[in-house]
Design a protein around this motif. Structure first.
Motif, PDB file in Angstrom:
ATOM      1  N   GLY A  59       0.683  -1.203  -0.122  1.00  0.00           N
ATOM      2  CA  GLY A  59      -0.058  -0.010   0.036  1.00  0.00           C
ATOM      3  C   GLY A  59       0.682   1.142   0.148  1.00  0.00           C
ATOM      4  O   GLY A  59       0.261   2.230  -0.245  1.00  0.00           O
ATOM      5  N   ALA A  60       2.198   1.337   0.223  1.00  0.00           N
ATOM      6  CA  ALA A  60       3.073   2.243   0.184  1.00  0.00           C
ATOM      7  C   ALA A  60       3.073   2.979  -1.234  1.00  0.00           C
ATOM      8  O   ALA A  60       3.305   4.219  -1.068  1.00  0.00           O
ATOM      9  CB  ALA A  60       4.507   2.146   0.808  1.00  0.00           C
ATOM     10  N   GLY A  61       2.923   2.154  -2.349  1.00  0.00           N
ATOM     11  CA  GLY A  61       3.028   2.746  -3.506  1.00  0.00           C
ATOM     12  C   GLY A  61       4.127   2.083  -4.344  1.00  0.00           C
ATOM     13  O   GLY A  61       4.589   2.685  -5.260  1.00  0.00           O
ATOM     14  N   LYS A  62       4.504   1.023  -3.788  1.00  0.00           N
ATOM     15  CA  LYS A  62       5.768   0.201  -4.666  1.00  0.00           C
ATOM     16  C   LYS A  62       5.570   0.074  -6.114  1.00  0.00           C
ATOM     17  O   LYS A  62       6.230   0.455  -6.698  1.00  0.00           O
ATOM     18  CB  LYS A  62       6.026  -1.067  -4.026  1.00  0.00           C
ATOM     19  CG  LYS A  62       6.865  -0.985  -2.778  1.00  0.00           C
ATOM     20  CD  LYS A  62       7.276  -2.612  -2.346  1.00  0.00           C
ATOM     21  CE  LYS A  62       6.078  -3.415  -2.256  1.00  0.00           C
ATOM     22  NZ  LYS A  62       5.151  -3.067  -1.110  1.00  0.00           N
ATOM     23  N   THR A  63       4.593  -0.738  -6.261  1.00  0.00           N
ATOM     24  CA  THR A  63       4.077  -1.007  -7.699  1.00  0.00           C
ATOM     25  C   THR A  63       4.028   0.361  -8.683  1.00  0.00           C
ATOM     26  O   THR A  63       4.667   0.310  -9.718  1.00  0.00           O
ATOM     27  CB  THR A  63       2.764  -1.802  -7.760  1.00  0.00           C
ATOM     28  OG1 THR A  63       3.114  -3.066  -6.775  1.00  0.00           O
ATOM     29  CG2 THR A  63       2.785  -2.564  -9.200  1.00  0.00           C
ATOM     30  N   THR A  64       3.353   1.101  -8.219  1.00  0.00           N
ATOM     31  CA  THR A  64       2.997   2.250  -8.772  1.00  0.00           C
ATOM     32  C   THR A  64       4.246   3.091  -9.297  1.00  0.00           C
ATOM     33  O   THR A  64       4.643   3.814 -10.353  1.00  0.00           O
ATOM     34  CB  THR A  64       2.055   3.403  -7.870  1.00  0.00           C
ATOM     35  OG1 THR A  64       1.112   2.507  -7.594  1.00  0.00           O
ATOM     36  CG2 THR A  64       1.929   4.571  -8.663  1.00  0.00           C
ATOM     37  N   GLN A  78      -0.767  -6.191 -11.640  1.00  0.00           N
ATOM     38  CA  GLN A  78      -0.734  -4.920 -11.578  1.00  0.00           C
ATOM     39  C   GLN A  78       0.458  -4.437 -12.057  1.00  0.00           C
ATOM     40  O   GLN A  78       0.476  -3.463 -13.054  1.00  0.00           O
ATOM     41  CB  GLN A  78      -0.966  -4.158 -10.133  1.00  0.00           C
ATOM     42  CG  GLN A  78      -1.128  -3.007  -9.869  1.00  0.00           C
ATOM     43  CD  GLN A  78      -0.921  -2.528  -8.355  1.00  0.00           C
ATOM     44  OE1 GLN A  78      -1.011  -3.326  -7.439  1.00  0.00           O
ATOM     45  NE2 GLN A  78      -0.883  -1.184  -8.292  1.00  0.00           N
ATOM     46  N   LYS A 104       2.781   9.864  -2.237  1.00  0.00           N
ATOM     47  CA  LYS A 104       1.715  10.641  -1.791  1.00  0.00           C
ATOM     48  C   LYS A 104       1.872  12.102  -0.844  1.00  0.00           C
ATOM     49  O   LYS A 104       1.094  12.320  -0.071  1.00  0.00           O
ATOM     50  CB  LYS A 104       1.095   9.633  -0.803  1.00  0.00           C
ATOM     51  CG  LYS A 104       0.722   8.355  -1.463  1.00  0.00           C
ATOM     52  CD  LYS A 104      -0.271   7.485  -0.625  1.00  0.00           C
ATOM     53  CE  LYS A 104       0.027   5.754  -1.166  1.00  0.00           C
ATOM     54  NZ  LYS A 104      -0.771   4.927  -0.590  1.00  0.00           N
ATOM     55  N   ASP A 110       1.646  14.406  -2.394  1.00  0.00           N
ATOM     56  CA  ASP A 110       0.318  15.384  -2.977  1.00  0.00           C
ATOM     57  C   ASP A 110      -0.748  15.333  -1.820  1.00  0.00           C
ATOM     58  O   ASP A 110      -1.640  16.166  -1.987  1.00  0.00           O
ATOM     59  CB  ASP A 110      -0.168  14.836  -4.466  1.00  0.00           C
ATOM     60  CG  ASP A 110      -0.574  13.335  -4.342  1.00  0.00           C
ATOM     61  OD1 ASP A 110       0.496  12.721  -3.623  1.00  0.00           O
ATOM     62  OD2 ASP A 110      -1.524  12.857  -4.616  1.00  0.00           O
ATOM     63  N   GLY A 132       6.686  11.122  -4.778  1.00  0.00           N
ATOM     64  CA  GLY A 132       5.243  10.558  -5.483  1.00  0.00           C
ATOM     65  C   GLY A 132       4.268  11.816  -5.409  1.00  0.00           C
ATOM     66  O   GLY A 132       4.148  12.110  -4.174  1.00  0.00           O
ATOM     67  N   GLY A 143       1.176  11.784  -6.903  1.00  0.00           N
ATOM     68  CA  GLY A 143      -0.085  11.705  -7.592  1.00  0.00           C
ATOM     69  C   GLY A 143       0.016  10.073  -8.128  1.00  0.00           C
ATOM     70  O   GLY A 143       0.801   9.262  -7.932  1.00  0.00           O
ATOM     71  N   GLU A 144      -1.235   9.753  -8.547  1.00  0.00           N
ATOM     72  CA  GLU A 144      -1.336   8.216  -8.770  1.00  0.00           C
ATOM     73  C   GLU A 144      -0.957   8.055 -10.384  1.00  0.00           C
ATOM     74  O   GLU A 144      -0.691   6.920 -10.973  1.00  0.00           O
ATOM     75  CB  GLU A 144      -2.985   7.846  -8.764  1.00  0.00           C
ATOM     76  CG  GLU A 144      -3.148   7.855  -7.300  1.00  0.00           C
ATOM     77  CD  GLU A 144      -4.730   7.415  -7.191  1.00  0.00           C
ATOM     78  OE1 GLU A 144      -4.729   6.008  -6.850  1.00  0.00           O
ATOM     79  OE2 GLU A 144      -5.675   7.772  -7.257  1.00  0.00           O
TER      80      GLU A 144
HETATM   81  P1  GDP Z   1       1.842  -1.192  -3.158  1.00  0.00           P
HETATM   82  O1  GDP Z   1       1.342  -2.352  -2.214  1.00  0.00           O
HETATM   83  O2  GDP Z   1       3.223  -0.721  -2.385  1.00  0.00           O
HETATM   84  O3  GDP Z   1       2.520  -1.750  -4.568  1.00  0.00           O
HETATM   85  O4  GDP Z   1       1.058  -0.077  -3.422  1.00  0.00           O
HETATM   86  P2  GDP Z   1       0.660   0.469  -4.829  1.00  0.00           P
HETATM   87  O5  GDP Z   1       1.535   0.894  -5.849  1.00  0.00           O
HETATM   88  O6  GDP Z   1      -0.426  -0.695  -5.049  1.00  0.00           O
HETATM   89  O7  GDP Z   1      -0.317   1.749  -4.342  1.00  0.00           O
HETATM   90  C1  GDP Z   1      -1.156   1.657  -3.367  1.00  0.00           C
HETATM   91  C2  GDP Z   1      -2.203   3.059  -3.854  1.00  0.00           C
HETATM   92  O8  GDP Z   1      -1.524   4.272  -3.551  1.00  0.00           O
HETATM   93  C3  GDP Z   1      -2.527   3.020  -5.044  1.00  0.00           C
HETATM   94  O9  GDP Z   1      -3.991   3.279  -5.111  1.00  0.00           O
HETATM   95  C4  GDP Z   1      -1.873   4.110  -5.896  1.00  0.00           C
HETATM   96  O10 GDP Z   1      -2.612   4.596  -6.796  1.00  0.00           O
HETATM   97  C5  GDP Z   1      -1.672   4.875  -4.720  1.00  0.00           C
HETATM   98  N1  GDP Z   1      -0.475   5.938  -4.887  1.00  0.00           N
HETATM   99  C6  GDP Z   1       0.770   5.301  -5.261  1.00  0.00           C
HETATM  100  N2  GDP Z   1       1.665   6.381  -5.198  1.00  0.00           N
HETATM  101  C7  GDP Z   1       0.923   7.619  -5.013  1.00  0.00           C
HETATM  102  C8  GDP Z   1       1.390   9.022  -4.833  1.00  0.00           C
HETATM  103  O11 GDP Z   1       2.344   9.467  -4.961  1.00  0.00           O
HETATM  104  N3  GDP Z   1       0.155   9.911  -4.661  1.00  0.00           N
HETATM  105  C9  GDP Z   1      -0.915   9.249  -4.698  1.00  0.00           C
HETATM  106  N4  GDP Z   1      -1.856  10.276  -4.343  1.00  0.00           N
HETATM  107  N5  GDP Z   1      -1.240   7.937  -4.501  1.00  0.00           N
HETATM  108  C10 GDP Z   1      -0.217   7.196  -4.731  1.00  0.00           C
END
Ligand code: GDP
Length: 303
Positions: free
Chosen positions: A110-115, A146, A256, A258, A281, A283-284
């Motif tokens: 949920g931290a945003g790794k994949t994104t 994903q 996040k 933002d 990061g 945004g999404e």
């Molecule tokens: P992972 O479980 O660590 O791989 O996390 P994900 O990449 O799946 O991201 C989890 C959620 O955070 C998703 O809904 C992404 O769109 C959102 N997200 C990731 N990076 C950012 C960011 O920089 N800003 C915002 N607002 N959302 C983000």
């Protein structure tokens, strides 16, 4: 970079406004300095750095014997910048002598790794580098999917497990091995972030890293990036410590930014781990990644 300034200005302006109005008061008395320290604490800068900044600023104001708001603000800017440690090397280490450069991306779910992997891949591709993704998060079926979706979006291939629940280290191995065979410039490996327990995490990440280094002939991976959600504040700091104990982190990606007025977490986390925030990061979307620029960051905080 202009974007970093714009986006942060929106979310962090509360800190800047608070500080600037406090510093513009006629009297800079004890209560005002305490309020300044509280304002920094509220922005997640952390207790140590907040106290240090106020002590230093106060001393400089005293020595200068000035109350001029412009001068005091300039001093505040300098002190904030010093806290962010502008000398740190923030470039991604992707141009080493040997190919491929391997970047492991770690952090809790949920931290945003994949994104972040997707966004970094996009930047590297735009810079005309060849990129391969490795989906070493084999615990969640959706995770590899994903990542592969991000891969096809940015036009790069994704090495995946043959079946769900496969050994994450073996996927990392195959991705790096393929990168070596194909002469890929950069292999980005997305890892699992289950914080089930510290020992389990340490074993798993340690193994992924060791095994990923085998096709490199024992050469260490080029980067281990820790992805941290800026909105989680002190919780995130706790997680950061656990990951830093599990593997040697070389850089931080703060996601996040933002969505928070607590940009000060940049200071806290760099202090804690002693490694630079390299990317943020914002945004999404695929383009919502920016290099972390200390000057822009501090200017945005003080907007
Ligand atoms: P992972 O479980 O660590 O791989 O996390 P994900 O990449 O799946 O991201 C989890 C959620 O955070 C998703 O809904 C992404 O769109 C959102 N997200 C990731 N990076 C950012 C960011 O920089 N800003 C915002 N607002 N959302 C983000």
């Amino acid at each position: 970079l202009a974007r970093l300034r714009d986006r942060l200005a929106k979310s962090n302006s509360t800190l800047g406004r608070g500080l600037l109005s406090l510093l513009s008061q006629d009297t800079l008395d004890e209560a005002t300095w305490e309020e300044i320290e509280d304002t920094l604490l509220l922005a997640d800068i952390g207790a140590g750095p907040s106290a240090e900044l106020v002590d230093r600023l106060r001393e400089r104001v005293r020595v200068l014997g000035t109350r001029d708001p412009g001068t005091v603000q300039a001093l505040l800017r300098e002190e904030l910048l010093a806290l962010v440690d502008p000398q740190m090397d923030r470039a991604l280490n992707v141009d080493g002598e040997q190919k491929p450069a391997v970047i492991l991306v770690v952090g809790v779910n949920g931290a945003g790794k994949t994104t972040t992997v997707g966004k970094i891949a996009r930047v590297l591709v735009a810079e005309h580098r060849s990129v391969l993704l490795g989906a070493a998060d084999t615990f969640r079926a959706a995770a590899a999917e994903q990542l592969a979706t991000w891969g096809s979006r940015v036009g790069v291939e994704t090495e995946r497990a043959e079946q769900e629940g496969a050994d994450p280290a073996s996927v990392a191995y195959r991705a790096v091995e393929r990168g070596v065979q194909e002469g890929t410039d950069v292999v980005l490996v997305d890892t699992a972030g289950r914080l089930q327990n510290k020992v389990g995490l340490m074993d798993q990440l340690g193994k992924v890293k060791r095994v990923a280094e085998k096709p490199l002939g024992g050469r260490p991976v080029d980067e281990v990036l820790l992805v941290l959600d800026a909105t989680t504040g002190q919780n995130g700091m706790q997680q950061a410590r656990v990951f830093a104990e599990a593997v040697n982190i070389s850089g931080i990606v703060l996601t996040k930014l933002d969505g928070t007025a607590k940009g000060g977490i940049v200071v806290a986390v760099q202090r804690e781990l002693g490694v630079p925030v390299k990317l943020v990061g914002l945004g999404e979307g695929a383009d919502d990644l920016a290099p972390f620029d200390p000057e822009e960051f501090v200017d945005a905080l003080l907007r």
